[in-house]
Design a protein around this motif. Structure first.
Motif, PDB file in Angstrom:
ATOM      1  N   VAL A 107       1.746  -7.640   0.062  1.00  0.00           N
ATOM      2  CA  VAL A 107       2.240  -8.620  -0.910  1.00  0.00           C
ATOM      3  C   VAL A 107       3.739  -8.759  -0.728  1.00  0.00           C
ATOM      4  N   THR A 108       4.214  -9.957  -0.924  1.00  0.00           N
ATOM      5  CA  THR A 108       5.650 -10.223  -0.918  1.00  0.00           C
ATOM      6  C   THR A 108       5.958 -11.024  -2.174  1.00  0.00           C
ATOM      7  N   TYR A 109       7.088 -10.717  -2.763  1.00  0.00           N
ATOM      8  CA  TYR A 109       7.506 -11.476  -3.943  1.00  0.00           C
ATOM      9  C   TYR A 109       8.995 -11.303  -4.162  1.00  0.00           C
ATOM     10  N   GLN A 110       9.532 -12.213  -4.948  1.00  0.00           N
ATOM     11  CA  GLN A 110      10.953 -12.172  -5.260  1.00  0.00           C
ATOM     12  C   GLN A 110      11.152 -11.497  -6.606  1.00  0.00           C
ATOM     13  N   PHE A 111      12.159 -10.624  -6.648  1.00  0.00           N
ATOM     14  CA  PHE A 111      12.455  -9.922  -7.886  1.00  0.00           C
ATOM     15  C   PHE A 111      13.928  -9.543  -7.886  1.00  0.00           C
ATOM     16  N   GLN A 112      14.649 -10.007  -8.878  1.00  0.00           N
ATOM     17  CA  GLN A 112      16.068  -9.692  -9.072  1.00  0.00           C
ATOM     18  C   GLN A 112      16.884  -9.919  -7.796  1.00  0.00           C
ATOM     19  N   GLY A 113      16.674 -11.067  -7.165  1.00  0.00           N
ATOM     20  CA  GLY A 113      17.460 -11.458  -5.997  1.00  0.00           C
ATOM     21  C   GLY A 113      17.044 -10.804  -4.692  1.00  0.00           C
ATOM     22  N   LYS A 114      15.994 -10.039  -4.703  1.00  0.00           N
ATOM     23  CA  LYS A 114      15.505  -9.360  -3.504  1.00  0.00           C
ATOM     24  C   LYS A 114      14.081  -9.833  -3.205  1.00  0.00           C
ATOM     25  N   THR A 115      13.674  -9.606  -1.969  1.00  0.00           N
ATOM     26  CA  THR A 115      12.279  -9.806  -1.611  1.00  0.00           C
ATOM     27  C   THR A 115      11.637  -8.434  -1.499  1.00  0.00           C
ATOM     28  N   ILE A 116      10.561  -8.246  -2.233  1.00  0.00           N
ATOM     29  CA  ILE A 116       9.815  -6.999  -2.229  1.00  0.00           C
ATOM     30  C   ILE A 116       8.634  -7.171  -1.273  1.00  0.00           C
ATOM     31  N   ILE A 117       8.396  -6.175  -0.438  1.00  0.00           N
ATOM     32  CA  ILE A 117       7.271  -6.176   0.487  1.00  0.00           C
ATOM     33  C   ILE A 117       6.515  -4.881   0.214  1.00  0.00           C
ATOM     34  N   LYS A 118       5.213  -5.008  -0.050  1.00  0.00           N
ATOM     35  CA  LYS A 118       4.452  -3.859  -0.520  1.00  0.00           C
ATOM     36  C   LYS A 118       3.050  -3.878   0.077  1.00  0.00           C
ATOM     37  N   THR A 119       2.563  -2.718   0.482  1.00  0.00           N
ATOM     38  CA  THR A 119       1.200  -2.599   0.990  1.00  0.00           C
ATOM     39  C   THR A 119       0.562  -1.336   0.437  1.00  0.00           C
ATOM     40  N   HIS A 120      -0.744  -1.370   0.331  1.00  0.00           N
ATOM     41  CA  HIS A 120      -1.434  -0.141  -0.058  1.00  0.00           C
ATOM     42  C   HIS A 120      -1.693   0.690   1.186  1.00  0.00           C
ATOM     43  N   LEU A 121      -1.623   1.982   1.004  1.00  0.00           N
ATOM     44  CA  LEU A 121      -1.885   2.930   2.081  1.00  0.00           C
ATOM     45  C   LEU A 121      -3.235   3.583   1.837  1.00  0.00           C
ATOM     46  N   LEU A 122      -3.784   4.147   2.879  1.00  0.00           N
ATOM     47  CA  LEU A 122      -5.031   4.894   2.730  1.00  0.00           C
ATOM     48  C   LEU A 122      -4.707   6.293   2.211  1.00  0.00           C
ATOM     49  N   PRO A 123      -5.546   6.847   1.356  1.00  0.00           N
ATOM     50  CA  PRO A 123      -5.285   8.202   0.852  1.00  0.00           C
ATOM     51  C   PRO A 123      -5.456   9.218   1.969  1.00  0.00           C
ATOM     52  N   GLU A 124      -4.545  10.182   2.003  1.00  0.00           N
ATOM     53  CA  GLU A 124      -4.555  11.199   3.053  1.00  0.00           C
ATOM     54  C   GLU A 124      -5.024  12.561   2.556  1.00  0.00           C
ATOM     55  N   ASP A 125      -5.396  12.634   1.293  1.00  0.00           N
ATOM     56  CA  ASP A 125      -5.764  13.939   0.721  1.00  0.00           C
ATOM     57  C   ASP A 125      -7.086  13.894  -0.031  1.00  0.00           C
ATOM     58  N   THR A 126      -8.060  13.202   0.541  1.00  0.00           N
ATOM     59  CA  THR A 126      -9.377  13.127  -0.089  1.00  0.00           C
ATOM     60  C   THR A 126     -10.203  14.354   0.289  1.00  0.00           C
ATOM     61  N   ASP A 127     -11.396  14.414  -0.211  1.00  0.00           N
ATOM     62  CA  ASP A 127     -12.323  15.481   0.158  1.00  0.00           C
ATOM     63  C   ASP A 127     -13.007  15.194   1.490  1.00  0.00           C
ATOM     64  N   ASN A 128     -12.657  14.061   2.113  1.00  0.00           N
ATOM     65  CA  ASN A 128     -13.277  13.651   3.373  1.00  0.00           C
ATOM     66  C   ASN A 128     -12.261  13.849   4.509  1.00  0.00           C
ATOM     67  N   PRO A 129     -12.375  14.917   5.289  1.00  0.00           N
ATOM     68  CA  PRO A 129     -11.397  15.196   6.353  1.00  0.00           C
ATOM     69  C   PRO A 129     -11.296  14.078   7.399  1.00  0.00           C
ATOM     70  N   GLU A 130     -12.407  13.422   7.701  1.00  0.00           N
ATOM     71  CA  GLU A 130     -12.361  12.334   8.687  1.00  0.00           C
ATOM     72  C   GLU A 130     -11.554  11.150   8.160  1.00  0.00           C
ATOM     73  N   LEU A 131     -11.738  10.842   6.877  1.00  0.00           N
ATOM     74  CA  LEU A 131     -10.961   9.756   6.270  1.00  0.00           C
ATOM     75  C   LEU A 131      -9.485  10.134   6.240  1.00  0.00           C
ATOM     76  N   ASN A 132      -9.184  11.372   5.930  1.00  0.00           N
ATOM     77  CA  ASN A 132      -7.794  11.831   5.914  1.00  0.00           C
ATOM     78  C   ASN A 132      -7.155  11.667   7.284  1.00  0.00           C
ATOM     79  N   LYS A 133      -7.874  12.059   8.328  1.00  0.00           N
ATOM     80  CA  LYS A 133      -7.356  11.940   9.694  1.00  0.00           C
ATOM     81  C   LYS A 133      -7.113  10.475  10.051  1.00  0.00           C
ATOM     82  N   PHE A 134      -8.064   9.612   9.706  1.00  0.00           N
ATOM     83  CA  PHE A 134      -7.910   8.180   9.965  1.00  0.00           C
ATOM     84  C   PHE A 134      -6.677   7.647   9.235  1.00  0.00           C
TER      85      PHE A 134
END
Length: 152
Positions: A107-134
């Protein structure tokens, strides 16, 4: 006295609602801001996505649509969705629940004179070791895409 007993008896229940169990698949975010012109950020975002071998699957120009409907001074808000089908197949074979992370989204948006760029990350600390590695392999790519779009 009865009210106090009800309150004290309810405290553990209330506390259990507030606490999050460890190792949940909550979505963490990565965010940067820049003073770079908004349209340049979007253009650089498209370049960075392609350079990381992803394809744009959607682009919602929410701010523009709201302005087109009469809100003249409404700020920019965009979401860009992208995917790599090989990576998608890999993570979905690890866990079908990973569909909640797809497609990748910035997502990108303007806020207080700046452009914010934001993305969701994958969780790295789940109970699934393969998902964590990915996730450990995938998250740096997502951060690089965001960082590239923000660079001056």
């Amino acid at each position: 006295m009865f009210n106090k007993a009800v309150i004290f008896a309810s405290l553990p229940l209330i506390a259990s609602c507030a606490a999050q169990p460890p190792h949940t698949e909550l979505i963490p975010y990565y965010q940067v801001e820049t003073s770079k012109p908004y349209d340049e950020v979007l253009a650089e975002l498209e370049v960075a996505i392609a350079e990381h071998n992803f394809r744009i699957t959607g682009h919602s120009r929410v701010g523009k649509v709201i302005r087109d409907r009469g809100a003249k001074d409404f700020p920019e808000y965009d979401t860009v969705q992208f995917c790599n089908l090989t990576l998608a197949k890999t993570v979905l074979e690890i866990t079908p629940h990973a569909i909640g992370y797809m497609p990748c989204n910035v997502v990108t948006y303007q806020f207080q004179g700046k452009t914010i760029i934001k993305t969701h990350l994958l969780p790295e600390d789940t109970d699934n070791p393969e998902l964590n590695k990915f996730a450990v392999e995938m998250n740096p790519q997502l951060k690089q895409i965001v960082d590239f779009a923000a660079e001056q």
